[in-house]
Enzyme design. Sequence first.
Site, mmCIF file in Angstrom:
data_model
loop_
_atom_site.group_PDB
_atom_site.id
_atom_site.type_symbol
_atom_site.label_atom_id
_atom_site.label_comp_id
_atom_site.label_asym_id
_atom_site.label_seq_id
_atom_site.Cartn_x
_atom_site.Cartn_y
_atom_site.Cartn_z
ATOM 1 N N SER A 144 9.691 11.732 51.180
ATOM 2 C CA SER A 144 8.763 12.675 51.808
ATOM 3 C C SER A 144 8.969 14.036 51.162
ATOM 4 C CB SER A 144 9.028 12.684 53.317
ATOM 5 O OG SER A 144 8.228 13.631 53.968
ATOM 6 N N TYR A 163 -0.714 18.764 50.776
ATOM 7 C CA TYR A 163 0.531 18.076 50.378
ATOM 8 C C TYR A 163 1.443 17.933 51.596
ATOM 9 C CZ TYR A 163 4.957 17.145 47.936
ATOM 10 O OH TYR A 163 6.145 16.597 47.513
ATOM 11 N N LYS A 167 2.680 14.367 53.461
ATOM 12 C CA LYS A 167 4.066 13.943 53.632
ATOM 13 C C LYS A 167 4.410 13.793 55.120
ATOM 14 C CE LYS A 167 5.360 13.694 49.298
ATOM 15 N NZ LYS A 167 5.874 12.442 48.708
HETATM 16 N N1 LIG Z 1 10.362 17.589 42.721
HETATM 17 C C1 LIG Z 1 10.382 18.146 43.913
HETATM 18 O O1 LIG Z 1 10.690 19.356 44.050
HETATM 19 C C2 LIG Z 1 10.052 17.351 45.135
HETATM 20 C C3 LIG Z 1 10.389 17.883 46.387
HETATM 21 C C4 LIG Z 1 10.142 17.124 47.529
HETATM 22 C C5 LIG Z 1 9.585 15.863 47.423
HETATM 23 N N2 LIG Z 1 9.243 15.369 46.184
HETATM 24 C C6 LIG Z 1 8.688 14.011 46.129
HETATM 25 O O2 LIG Z 1 9.557 13.212 45.333
HETATM 26 C C7 LIG Z 1 8.826 12.088 44.822
HETATM 27 C C8 LIG Z 1 9.218 11.875 43.371
HETATM 28 O O3 LIG Z 1 8.769 12.948 42.594
HETATM 29 P P1 LIG Z 1 9.572 13.619 41.400
HETATM 30 O O4 LIG Z 1 9.707 15.045 41.749
HETATM 31 O O5 LIG Z 1 10.759 12.808 41.074
HETATM 32 O O6 LIG Z 1 8.412 13.565 40.287
HETATM 33 P P2 LIG Z 1 8.180 12.917 38.880
HETATM 34 O O7 LIG Z 1 9.370 13.078 37.988
HETATM 35 O O8 LIG Z 1 6.879 13.477 38.438
HETATM 36 O O9 LIG Z 1 8.029 11.360 39.176
HETATM 37 C C9 LIG Z 1 6.886 10.825 39.777
HETATM 38 C C10 LIG Z 1 6.891 9.339 39.503
HETATM 39 O O10 LIG Z 1 5.870 8.716 40.268
HETATM 40 C C11 LIG Z 1 5.051 7.922 39.420
HETATM 41 N N3 LIG Z 1 3.731 7.852 40.047
HETATM 42 C C12 LIG Z 1 2.912 8.879 40.378
HETATM 43 N N4 LIG Z 1 1.794 8.399 40.933
HETATM 44 C C13 LIG Z 1 1.920 7.042 40.967
HETATM 45 C C14 LIG Z 1 1.080 5.993 41.400
HETATM 46 N N5 LIG Z 1 -0.128 6.231 41.938
HETATM 47 N N6 LIG Z 1 1.520 4.720 41.273
HETATM 48 C C15 LIG Z 1 2.737 4.456 40.724
HETATM 49 N N7 LIG Z 1 3.565 5.420 40.307
HETATM 50 C C16 LIG Z 1 3.154 6.698 40.414
HETATM 51 C C17 LIG Z 1 5.128 8.651 38.079
HETATM 52 O O11 LIG Z 1 4.786 7.851 36.955
HETATM 53 P P3 LIG Z 1 3.242 7.659 36.468
HETATM 54 O O12 LIG Z 1 2.615 9.014 36.511
HETATM 55 O O13 LIG Z 1 3.352 7.064 35.115
HETATM 56 O O14 LIG Z 1 2.634 6.717 37.448
HETATM 57 C C18 LIG Z 1 6.611 8.986 38.050
HETATM 58 O O15 LIG Z 1 7.360 7.841 37.701
HETATM 59 C C19 LIG Z 1 7.359 12.402 45.090
HETATM 60 O O16 LIG Z 1 6.912 11.640 46.186
HETATM 61 C C20 LIG Z 1 7.355 13.874 45.440
HETATM 62 O O17 LIG Z 1 6.281 14.237 46.268
HETATM 63 C C21 LIG Z 1 9.461 16.088 45.040
#
Ligand SMILES: NC(=O)c1ccc[n+]([C@@H]2O[C@H](COP(=O)([O-])OP(=O)(O)OC[C@H]3O[C@@H](n4cnc5c(N)ncnc54)[C@H](OP(=O)(O)O)[C@@H]3O)[C@@H](O)[C@H]2O)c1
Length: 259
Positions: A144, A163, A167
């Site tokens: 989330s 967003y 979540k």
């Molecule tokens: N980074 C932050 O500060 C932060 C903070 C709080 C929560 N989050 C959450 O953490 C989670 C992971 O994000 P991250 O920050 O690690 O980002 P990231 O490095 O951009 O990774 C996102 C991953 O999700 C895949 N993806 C996106 N849309 C998809 C879909 N429709 N089907 C299958 N795969 C999909 C992407 O690959 P493809 O694009 O090739 O599909 C990639 O592998 C997300 O849910 C995000 O909202 C992030």
Amino acid sequence: MAAKRFEGRVAVVTGASSGMGLATAAQLAAEGAKVVMVARTKDKLEAAAADIKAKGGDVLAVAADVSKDAANKEIVDAALSAYGKLHIAFLNAGTYGGAPVDQVTEELFDKIFDVNVKSVAFGLKHVLPAIEKSGGGGSVIINSSGMALRATANPAFAGGGLYSASKAAADMVMKYAAIEASKHKTRVNSIAPGIVQTAIMGEGMTDESYNAFAAPVSLVGRVGTPEEIAPFVCFLASDEATFITGSVHEVDGGWGLKA
Ligand SMILES: NC(=O)c1ccc[n+]([C@@H]2O[C@H](COP(=O)([O-])OP(=O)(O)OC[C@H]3O[C@@H](n4cnc5c(N)ncnc54)[C@H](OP(=O)(O)O)[C@@H]3O)[C@@H](O)[C@H]2O)c1
């Protein structure tokens, strides 16, 4: 030598080609799990899977769009066909995007809710019965966000309503799933990360620009790394967390107190 924590366990990790999903897939595999790694972009996913295999991990790459119900079934079918069982899922794939209220479009709304909410609803729909058929006692973790738990007037998060709402919706789906899955002793939880340095905020963010953005809203004075999130996900996935279900866990360097 001590037994590995996830020996004999099978896990699905969505969004496993980068960021927190990749770090978690790598740790689960290093600790003995067989891991089905999912993302849309096949080449990048296969390269990530090859890196883990080169370190001795047993992983399978499945390219799929988790915003689709049918794709979530295909992922679970692939896990069962390759490894026979399913015990753990990290439903992590997500997307970020924002707009002021007067500039919200149907396209933005659908993009955010399709990826962030449908992936959780349809992921749970297919992983939970597979975990039950594998004997129950499993663990599902949703990625989330701290933004599900609060709104902030900090301009760095302007336009974050959709967003945040997506979540928060995912967290409520998680809670009802936890109630239902308790009948087979499977636990379902969410993590609510703070600002973690990944690709999600877009290309072009350097270490310096990420920290300039994160430091003022973090008690630890810096952005987090995916490798600081993965151990907590693995803890929730493990039998050390058998008393934890139906809750949202902040892993945020104190972001929630400063946002
Ligand atoms: N980074 C932050 O500060 C932060 C903070 C709080 C929560 N989050 C959450 O953490 C989670 C992971 O994000 P991250 O920050 O690690 O980002 P990231 O490095 O951009 O990774 C996102 C991953 O999700 C895949 N993806 C996106 N849309 C998809 C879909 N429709 N089907 C299958 N795969 C999909 C992407 O690959 P493809 O694009 O090739 O599909 C990639 O592998 C997300 O849910 C995000 O909202 C992030």
